[in-house]
Design an enzyme around this catalytic site. Structure first.
Site, PDB file in Angstrom:
ATOM      1  N   ARG A   1       0.838  -1.194   0.000  1.00  0.00           N
ATOM      2  CA  ARG A   1       0.000   0.000   0.000  1.00  0.00           C
ATOM      3  C   ARG A   1       0.870   1.241   0.000  1.00  0.00           C
ATOM      4  NH1 ARG A   1      -1.853   1.196   4.302  1.00  0.00           N
ATOM      5  NH2 ARG A   1      -1.123  -0.547   5.556  1.00  0.00           N
TER       6      ARG A   1
ATOM      7  N   TYR B   1      -1.459  -3.680  -6.748  1.00  0.00           N
ATOM      8  CA  TYR B   1      -1.196  -4.448  -5.534  1.00  0.00           C
ATOM      9  C   TYR B   1      -2.256  -4.321  -4.452  1.00  0.00           C
ATOM     10  CZ  TYR B   1       1.632  -7.172  -2.400  1.00  0.00           C
ATOM     11  OH  TYR B   1       2.089  -8.183  -1.597  1.00  0.00           O
ATOM     12  N   GLY B   2      -2.682  -5.426  -3.912  1.00  0.00           N
ATOM     13  CA  GLY B   2      -3.470  -5.529  -2.680  1.00  0.00           C
ATOM     14  C   GLY B   2      -4.464  -4.412  -2.467  1.00  0.00           C
TER      15      GLY B   2
ATOM     16  N   LYS C   1      -9.669  -2.072   1.667  1.00  0.00           N
ATOM     17  CA  LYS C   1      -9.352  -0.902   2.488  1.00  0.00           C
ATOM     18  C   LYS C   1     -10.114   0.332   2.021  1.00  0.00           C
ATOM     19  CE  LYS C   1      -6.392  -3.403   4.611  1.00  0.00           C
ATOM     20  NZ  LYS C   1      -6.399  -3.681   6.033  1.00  0.00           N
TER      21      LYS C   1
ATOM     22  N   HIS D   1     -10.476  -1.898  11.502  1.00  0.00           N
ATOM     23  CA  HIS D   1      -9.367  -2.749  11.041  1.00  0.00           C
ATOM     24  C   HIS D   1      -9.119  -3.812  12.111  1.00  0.00           C
ATOM     25  CE1 HIS D   1      -4.914  -2.831   9.473  1.00  0.00           C
ATOM     26  NE2 HIS D   1      -5.648  -3.744   8.881  1.00  0.00           N
TER      27      HIS D   1
ATOM     28  N   SER E   1      -1.271  -3.088  10.492  1.00  0.00           N
ATOM     29  CA  SER E   1      -0.923  -3.999   9.404  1.00  0.00           C
ATOM     30  C   SER E   1       0.308  -4.830   9.754  1.00  0.00           C
ATOM     31  CB  SER E   1      -0.663  -3.196   8.131  1.00  0.00           C
ATOM     32  OG  SER E   1      -1.802  -2.439   7.816  1.00  0.00           O
TER      33      SER E   1
ATOM     34  N   CYS F   1       0.743  -7.026  12.059  1.00  0.00           N
ATOM     35  CA  CYS F   1       1.008  -7.111  13.496  1.00  0.00           C
ATOM     36  C   CYS F   1       0.254  -8.247  14.168  1.00  0.00           C
ATOM     37  CB  CYS F   1       0.680  -5.790  14.169  1.00  0.00           C
ATOM     38  SG  CYS F   1       1.874  -4.505  13.760  1.00  0.00           S
ATOM     39  N   GLY F   2      -0.176  -9.237  13.401  1.00  0.00           N
ATOM     40  CA  GLY F   2      -0.677 -10.448  14.041  1.00  0.00           C
ATOM     41  C   GLY F   2      -2.184 -10.668  14.029  1.00  0.00           C
ATOM     42  N   LYS F   3      -2.933  -9.959  13.194  1.00  0.00           N
ATOM     43  CA  LYS F   3      -4.377 -10.217  13.156  1.00  0.00           C
ATOM     44  C   LYS F   3      -4.670 -11.608  12.604  1.00  0.00           C
ATOM     45  CE  LYS F   3      -5.551  -6.530  10.852  1.00  0.00           C
ATOM     46  NZ  LYS F   3      -4.183  -5.987  10.825  1.00  0.00           N
ATOM     47  N   THR F   4      -4.061 -11.960  11.455  1.00  0.00           N
ATOM     48  CA  THR F   4      -4.343 -13.274  10.872  1.00  0.00           C
ATOM     49  C   THR F   4      -3.921 -14.370  11.853  1.00  0.00           C
ATOM     50  OG1 THR F   4      -4.026 -12.353   8.682  1.00  0.00           O
ATOM     51  CG2 THR F   4      -3.973 -14.751   8.862  1.00  0.00           C
TER      52      THR F   4
ATOM     53  N   ASP G   1      -9.288  -9.286   9.159  1.00  0.00           N
ATOM     54  CA  ASP G   1      -8.759  -7.955   8.811  1.00  0.00           C
ATOM     55  C   ASP G   1      -9.755  -6.816   9.021  1.00  0.00           C
ATOM     56  OD1 ASP G   1      -6.465  -6.494   7.756  1.00  0.00           O
ATOM     57  OD2 ASP G   1      -7.659  -6.125   5.965  1.00  0.00           O
TER      58      ASP G   1
ATOM     59  N   ARG H   1       2.155 -12.057  -0.021  1.00  0.00           N
ATOM     60  CA  ARG H   1       0.836 -12.372   0.542  1.00  0.00           C
ATOM     61  C   ARG H   1       0.223 -13.605  -0.113  1.00  0.00           C
ATOM     62  NH1 ARG H   1      -1.688  -8.406   4.359  1.00  0.00           N
ATOM     63  NH2 ARG H   1      -0.041  -6.888   4.608  1.00  0.00           N
TER      64      ARG H   1
ATOM     65  N   ARG I   1       2.928  -3.267  17.740  1.00  0.00           N
ATOM     66  CA  ARG I   1       4.288  -3.772  17.935  1.00  0.00           C
ATOM     67  C   ARG I   1       5.045  -2.784  18.780  1.00  0.00           C
ATOM     68  NH1 ARG I   1       6.864  -7.561  14.159  1.00  0.00           N
ATOM     69  NH2 ARG I   1       5.062  -8.190  12.934  1.00  0.00           N
TER      70      ARG I   1
ATOM     71  N   PHE J   1       2.069 -16.148  19.546  1.00  0.00           N
ATOM     72  CA  PHE J   1       1.338 -17.133  18.737  1.00  0.00           C
ATOM     73  C   PHE J   1       0.356 -17.935  19.602  1.00  0.00           C
ATOM     74  CE2 PHE J   1       5.402 -16.079  16.701  1.00  0.00           C
ATOM     75  CZ  PHE J   1       4.906 -15.480  15.558  1.00  0.00           C
TER      76      PHE J   1
HETATM   77  P1  GTP Z   1      -2.536  -7.091   7.637  1.00  0.00           P
HETATM   78  O1  GTP Z   1      -3.053  -8.195   6.784  1.00  0.00           O
HETATM   79  O2  GTP Z   1      -1.378  -6.356   7.034  1.00  0.00           O
HETATM   80  O3  GTP Z   1      -3.579  -6.138   8.143  1.00  0.00           O
HETATM   81  O4  GTP Z   1      -1.839  -7.716   8.917  1.00  0.00           O
HETATM   82  P2  GTP Z   1      -2.134  -8.811  10.041  1.00  0.00           P
HETATM   83  O5  GTP Z   1      -2.256  -8.071  11.342  1.00  0.00           O
HETATM   84  O6  GTP Z   1      -3.208  -9.757   9.680  1.00  0.00           O
HETATM   85  O7  GTP Z   1      -0.754  -9.534  10.032  1.00  0.00           O
HETATM   86  P3  GTP Z   1      -0.340 -11.039  10.349  1.00  0.00           P
HETATM   87  O8  GTP Z   1      -1.206 -11.719  11.350  1.00  0.00           O
HETATM   88  O9  GTP Z   1      -0.216 -11.753   9.073  1.00  0.00           O
HETATM   89  O10 GTP Z   1       1.061 -10.750  11.033  1.00  0.00           O
HETATM   90  C1  GTP Z   1       2.237 -10.923  10.386  1.00  0.00           C
HETATM   91  C2  GTP Z   1       3.470 -10.913  11.258  1.00  0.00           C
HETATM   92  O11 GTP Z   1       3.231 -10.877  12.661  1.00  0.00           O
HETATM   93  C3  GTP Z   1       4.253 -12.168  10.985  1.00  0.00           C
HETATM   94  O12 GTP Z   1       5.589 -11.796  10.775  1.00  0.00           O
HETATM   95  C4  GTP Z   1       4.104 -12.970  12.257  1.00  0.00           C
HETATM   96  O13 GTP Z   1       5.167 -13.830  12.461  1.00  0.00           O
HETATM   97  C5  GTP Z   1       4.009 -11.880  13.314  1.00  0.00           C
HETATM   98  N1  GTP Z   1       3.295 -12.303  14.529  1.00  0.00           N
HETATM   99  C6  GTP Z   1       1.985 -12.651  14.631  1.00  0.00           C
HETATM  100  N2  GTP Z   1       1.673 -13.008  15.894  1.00  0.00           N
HETATM  101  C7  GTP Z   1       2.812 -12.883  16.625  1.00  0.00           C
HETATM  102  C8  GTP Z   1       3.138 -13.098  17.998  1.00  0.00           C
HETATM  103  O14 GTP Z   1       2.301 -13.472  18.830  1.00  0.00           O
HETATM  104  N3  GTP Z   1       4.424 -12.842  18.375  1.00  0.00           N
HETATM  105  C9  GTP Z   1       5.366 -12.403  17.485  1.00  0.00           C
HETATM  106  N4  GTP Z   1       6.591 -12.176  17.929  1.00  0.00           N
HETATM  107  N5  GTP Z   1       5.101 -12.201  16.168  1.00  0.00           N
HETATM  108  C10 GTP Z   1       3.849 -12.425  15.760  1.00  0.00           C
HETATM  109  C1  SPV Z   2      -2.928  -4.050   5.386  1.00  0.00           C
HETATM  110  O1  SPV Z   2      -1.936  -3.464   4.939  1.00  0.00           O
HETATM  111  O2  SPV Z   2      -3.451  -3.742   6.488  1.00  0.00           O
HETATM  112  C2  SPV Z   2      -3.525  -5.169   4.641  1.00  0.00           C
HETATM  113  C3  SPV Z   2      -3.003  -5.460   3.305  1.00  0.00           C
HETATM  114  O3  SPV Z   2      -4.436  -5.811   5.149  1.00  0.00           O
HETATM  115  S1  SPV Z   2      -3.686  -4.459   2.060  1.00  0.00           S
HETATM  116  O4  SPV Z   2      -4.976  -5.033   1.674  1.00  0.00           O
HETATM  117  O5  SPV Z   2      -2.761  -4.445   0.927  1.00  0.00           O
HETATM  118  O6  SPV Z   2      -3.895  -3.116   2.539  1.00  0.00           O
HETATM  119 MN    MN Z   3      -5.037  -4.971   7.145  1.00  0.00          MN
END
Ligand code: GTP
Ligand code: SPV
Ligand code: MN
Length: 618
Positions: A94, A233-234, A242, A262, A284, A286-289, A309, A401, A430, A523
């Site tokens: 983005r 992209y995305g 978004k 979000h 983004s 920071c661990g949502k998925t 998300d 992704r 973070r 995790f």
């Molecule tokens: P967007 O899709 O960008 O909105 O992000 P998201 O918040 O869904 O991100 P996602 O869950 O994919 O987080 C990605 C990063 O966070 C990866 O590098 C993971 O390894 C890291 N991560 C997730 N949970 C933890 C945790 O509990 N501890 C640590 N140290 N890293 C974590």
């Molecule tokens: C984010 O950046 O928070 C995402 C990926 O979820 S994107 O859809 O590219 O914005």
């Molecule tokens: Mn997101």
């Protein structure tokens, strides 16, 4: 089924000349057709394709992209029905600096959004879009956020010249004729226009990832429109995500009394079988998925996925806040997703996945940093170059992704398309320092204060220096479609609209020790924090008050079977009054940005925090 209709003789209407519109009739159809014609007259595609959302169409689209070199088909034995796309090196995330909120008044966009006067922005965009689809097909993609016809669903149409965007939108939303029928019947919908900005002139060879060096991601909140130019992209290209489901929807929600956030959304089931719904706003990457697919390490607990998300929240008739995930798929960060960190995601990705910017293995599968502990001996990296473990650079782009249907997650709740009552809201980011593993809010207003103060180290999800600390209130800094101070006010207002509010907590999985290590295993072990929170709701876990809020009383966090030294735990929960007073000064500066628009309740919260910190020092 023909995807590409050849440009026949240009007859009366451009539509008649380019391609067939669906045989759907109704009072709303004329406005849709007129708009498609207007945009086609501007962008001048060779063909128009009305997307019907069928499986055959999706397959044909993918096959066409393989033939065109946009996608690489992965080994069907390893990863059935899956593809790899490699983006242009300048189009990998983005672009917040190119994202604009063009409200009529600048103050309605606020100091944290880029703004341009709408007429001026339209004058900038018009020549860029003029002829921008030459030589390409313009796809008409009708989509629904939330299940088609659902009570809190919202409709939109994306016009795009990117087949990759079409294939992605088909996974991320509900696309097809059923949506067109609702529009024809007169349901409201949002107009979104997307062009990669790379017209093909006669005889030009196409590239695998067309894009333009000049990029614009523009929102007109007063007319509910999105215009995106130059990126494939995305979030820049899947405009339902978004641009619509957060930026435009946040504006609609402000006006209609609901919220677009979000946030991930999960159902947590305790060992007695009692269910709780938790939404969490983390910035983004920071661990949502990861939390959305949490596999608890403590016995008896279960987590079901609802969304990863975006969450839309509105008050129900019973006075509780109800939430849905408006999306239909996951556009998840690949690096760091592996057996030891998110095994559910790994299982979700068994097939039918569209990968972008990950590495290709010699046997036609994919790999990224963190998928396995050991890297394969040879790969083709995200740029298409040979890669070996000693290459000194990552094989997958840090913002690579996967795009996959939500229904494919083994953890998905049976009723994931329905609204659920919220019990808990988490805010996180973070933070290497200061912010403890978990803090409870004193109440809703304090919770809103905590959300308004989220700061986080930058990730690769957008441009900017990775690791730099920046404010990301409610994880919505890049996604709020209006003045952030008014948005804070809207959160406070929602607290008044509901009679039974969720409890709010701040969490931080990312605190580091003096030696740079993460202090918390994270995790699956984040379930221990969820367990404490749920037991707090049940009145069964103790907390101790601190100046920043209640934290777990010694012994109340379930740490059995976990090998975290006491010293690390002490550091995880350390609250340094001086460092927090400095944070309070930064909050003051941040609130000052918005002048009088900052809600007085938040200033009072800040005063209260300072007073408690000072008292703690005496
Ligand atoms: P967007 O899709 O960008 O909105 O992000 P998201 O918040 O869904 O991100 P996602 O869950 O994919 O987080 C990605 C990063 O966070 C990866 O590098 C993971 O390894 C890291 N991560 C997730 N949970 C933890 C945790 O509990 N501890 C640590 N140290 N890293 C974590
Ligand atoms: C984010 O950046 O928070 C995402 C990926 O979820 S994107 O859809 O590219 O914005
Ligand atoms: Mn997101």
């Amino acid at each position: 089924m023909a995807i590409i209709e050849s440009p026949t003789a240009r007859a009366t209407s451009p539509l008649a000349a380019y391609g067939a519109q669906p045989a759907v009739q109704g009072p709303g159809m004329a406005a849709l057709v007129a708009w498609v014609e207007e945009i086609a007259a501007l962008t001048k595609p060779d063909r128009i394709h009305w997307v019907d959302g069928s499986a055959e169409e999706h397959e044909a689209l993918l096959a066409q992209m393989v033939a065109d070199g946009t996608l690489i088909k992965l080994n069907d034995a390893k990863r059935p029905g899956s593809y790899l796309a490699r983006s242009d090196e300048a189009d990998v995330a983005r672009l917040e600096s190119r994202t604009f909120i063009c409200s009529d008044k600048q103050e309605d966009a606020g100091p944290t959004n880029n703004w341009a006067e709408p007429a001026e922005m339209r004058a900038t965009l018009r020549p860029l879009f003029d002829g921008s689809m030459r030589g390409r097909t313009m796809f008409v993609v009708p989509f629904s956020m939330g299940k088609v016809g659902g009570p809190i669903s919202q409709l939109g149409v994306q016009l795009t010249d990117s087949p990759y965007a079409v294939a992605s939108i088909e996974i991320m939303t509900r696309v097809g004729v059923e949506v067109t029928k609702l529009i024809a019947q007169g349901a409201p919908w949002v107009r979104t226009v997307h062009s990669v900005g790379s017209p093909l002139h006669h005889g030009d060879d196409d590239v695998a990832w067309p894009s333009n060096d000049e990029k614009y991601i523009v929102h007109f909140p007063d007319t509910l429109e999105v215009w995106s130019f130059g990126s494939g992209y995305g979030g820049n290209a899947i405009l339902a995500k978004k641009c619509y489901a957060l930026r435009i929807a946040s504006v609609i929600g402000r006006d209609q009394g609901w919220m677009a956030e979000h946030m991930l959304l999960i159902r947590v089931i305790d060992p007695q079988g009692r269910a709780y719904h938790v939404a969490a706003a983390f910035p983004s990457a920071c661990g949502k998925t990861n939390l959305a697919m949490l596999r608890p390490t403590i016995p008896g607990w279960k987590v079901e996925t609802l969304g990863d998300d975006i969450t839309w929240i509105r008050p129900g008739e019973d006075g509780r806040l109800y939430a849905i995930n408006p999306e239909a798929g996951f556009f998840g960060v690949a690096p760091g997703t592996g057996e030891s960190t998110n095994v559910t995601a790994v299982e979700t990705l068994w097939g039918n996945v569209l990968f972008t910017n990950v590495a290709l293995t010699d046997d036609g599968d994919v790999w990224w940093e963190g998928l396995t502990d050991e890297a394969p001996a040879h790969l083709i990296d995200w740029r298409g170059e040979d890669w070996t473990p000693d290459a000194g650079r990552p094989a997958a782009h840090p913002n690579s992704r996967f795009t996959v249907s939500a229904a494919q997650a083994p953890s998905i709740a049976d009723d994931w398309e329905e609204a659920v009552p919220l019990d808990v809201i988490l805010f996180g980011g973070r933070r290497a320092t200061n912010v403890p593993l978990v803090v409870e809010a004193f109440g809703w207003e304090h919770g809103v204060f905590l959300g308004s103060n989220i700061s986080s180290e930058r990730t690769a999800a957008a441009e900017g220096r990775v690791g730099e600390l920046r404010r990301d209130p409610f994880a919505m800094m890049p996604f709020c479609g209006y003045n952030m101070a008014d948005y804070f006010g809207h959160w406070l207002e929602m607290g008044r609209l509901a009679s039974q509010l969720p409890k709010v907590y701040q969490v931080n999985w990312f605190r580091r020790g003096a030696d740079g290590r993460f202090l918390w295993p994270g995790f699956g072990d984040n379930s221990r924090v969820i367990d404490w929170i749920v037991r707090r709701l049940q009145g069964e876990a103790d907390a101790v008050e601190t100046p920043i809020g209640p934290v777990p009383a010694p012994g109340s966090l379930n740490l059995s079977g976990l090998d975290v030294p006491q010293q690390d735990l002490d550091e995880l929960f350390e609250i340094d009054a001086d460092a927090w007073l400095e944070e309070a000064d930064l909050t003051d500066e941040f609130y000052a940005l918005f002048g009088e628009r900052t809600p007085v309740e938040l200033r009072e919260q800040l005063d209260g925090l300072r007073a408690r910190l000072k008292a703690a020092k005496d």
